[in-house]
Design an enzyme around this catalytic site. Sequence first.
Site, PDB file in Angstrom:
ATOM      1  N   CYS A 105     -23.941 -16.144  27.149  1.00 50.49           N
ATOM      2  CA  CYS A 105     -23.678 -16.709  28.489  1.00 50.49           C
ATOM      3  C   CYS A 105     -24.624 -15.940  29.373  1.00 50.49           C
ATOM      4  O   CYS A 105     -24.557 -14.667  29.662  1.00 50.49           O
ATOM      5  CB  CYS A 105     -22.231 -16.646  28.952  1.00 50.49           C
ATOM      6  SG  CYS A 105     -21.868 -17.107  30.855  1.00 50.49           S
ATOM      7  N   CYS A 149     -23.683 -30.011  24.537  1.00 54.40           N
ATOM      8  CA  CYS A 149     -24.933 -30.275  25.153  1.00 54.40           C
ATOM      9  C   CYS A 149     -24.890 -29.209  26.309  1.00 54.40           C
ATOM     10  O   CYS A 149     -23.906 -29.114  27.407  1.00 54.40           O
ATOM     11  CB  CYS A 149     -24.684 -31.725  25.982  1.00 54.40           C
ATOM     12  SG  CYS A 149     -26.084 -32.289  26.753  1.00 54.40           S
ATOM     13  N   CYS A 188     -15.836 -15.482  31.434  1.00 54.80           N
ATOM     14  CA  CYS A 188     -16.282 -15.528  32.925  1.00 54.80           C
ATOM     15  C   CYS A 188     -15.723 -16.868  33.585  1.00 54.80           C
ATOM     16  O   CYS A 188     -15.787 -16.958  34.850  1.00 54.80           O
ATOM     17  CB  CYS A 188     -17.700 -15.021  33.366  1.00 54.80           C
ATOM     18  SG  CYS A 188     -18.837 -16.397  32.877  1.00 54.80           S
ATOM     19  N   CYS A 218     -17.554 -20.857  29.936  1.00 54.43           N
ATOM     20  CA  CYS A 218     -17.314 -19.409  29.077  1.00 54.43           C
ATOM     21  C   CYS A 218     -16.012 -19.034  29.124  1.00 54.43           C
ATOM     22  O   CYS A 218     -15.392 -18.900  30.007  1.00 54.43           O
ATOM     23  CB  CYS A 218     -18.484 -18.631  29.846  1.00 54.43           C
ATOM     24  SG  CYS A 218     -18.344 -17.110  29.058  1.00 54.43           S
ATOM     25  N   CYS A 223     -22.372 -13.770  32.145  1.00 54.39           N
ATOM     26  CA  CYS A 223     -21.649 -12.425  31.606  1.00 54.39           C
ATOM     27  C   CYS A 223     -22.138 -11.828  30.280  1.00 54.39           C
ATOM     28  O   CYS A 223     -21.586 -10.880  29.785  1.00 54.39           O
ATOM     29  CB  CYS A 223     -20.229 -12.762  31.665  1.00 54.39           C
ATOM     30  SG  CYS A 223     -19.577 -13.952  30.165  1.00 54.39           S
TER      31      CYS A 223
END
Length: 139
Positions: A49, A120, A100, A97, A52
């Site tokens: 991510c 995607c 976060c 995510c 984070c």
Amino acid sequence: MNKKTMPADEAGWRKLLTPEQYRILREKGTEPPFTGEYLHAEGDGTFACAACGNPLFSSDAKFDSGTGWPSFDEAIPGAIEYHTDTTHGMVRTEITCARCGSHLGHVFDDGPTESGKRYCINSACLNLDEAADKPSGDK
């Protein structure tokens, strides 16, 4: 893979992320198809991510879906959360995510591999750590 300290509020996220990353990750935007940095990435490692640092996808799970966004057939267990998205006159499954809560993209049940999944993902939501958990010479 280094997880980042997360801001306490949206003002902190605005300072941490680029305007494009903020629009996509925090405001559930999307990047134009065929424009993302990781669309054709072939490096070995872990995609994390961008907000984070949470590890999300192994490069081994990446495939070319022809849709214009990086696609993966499976996520790292526990890395993402699933939400029903009814925007734009359709029903889709949004993924965020798990660490976060940032928007990553959507998952579809039309993938070409055994998993049947196509995650995607917007490139702006990802960072590729080419050293993460990959022994040299091994894919």
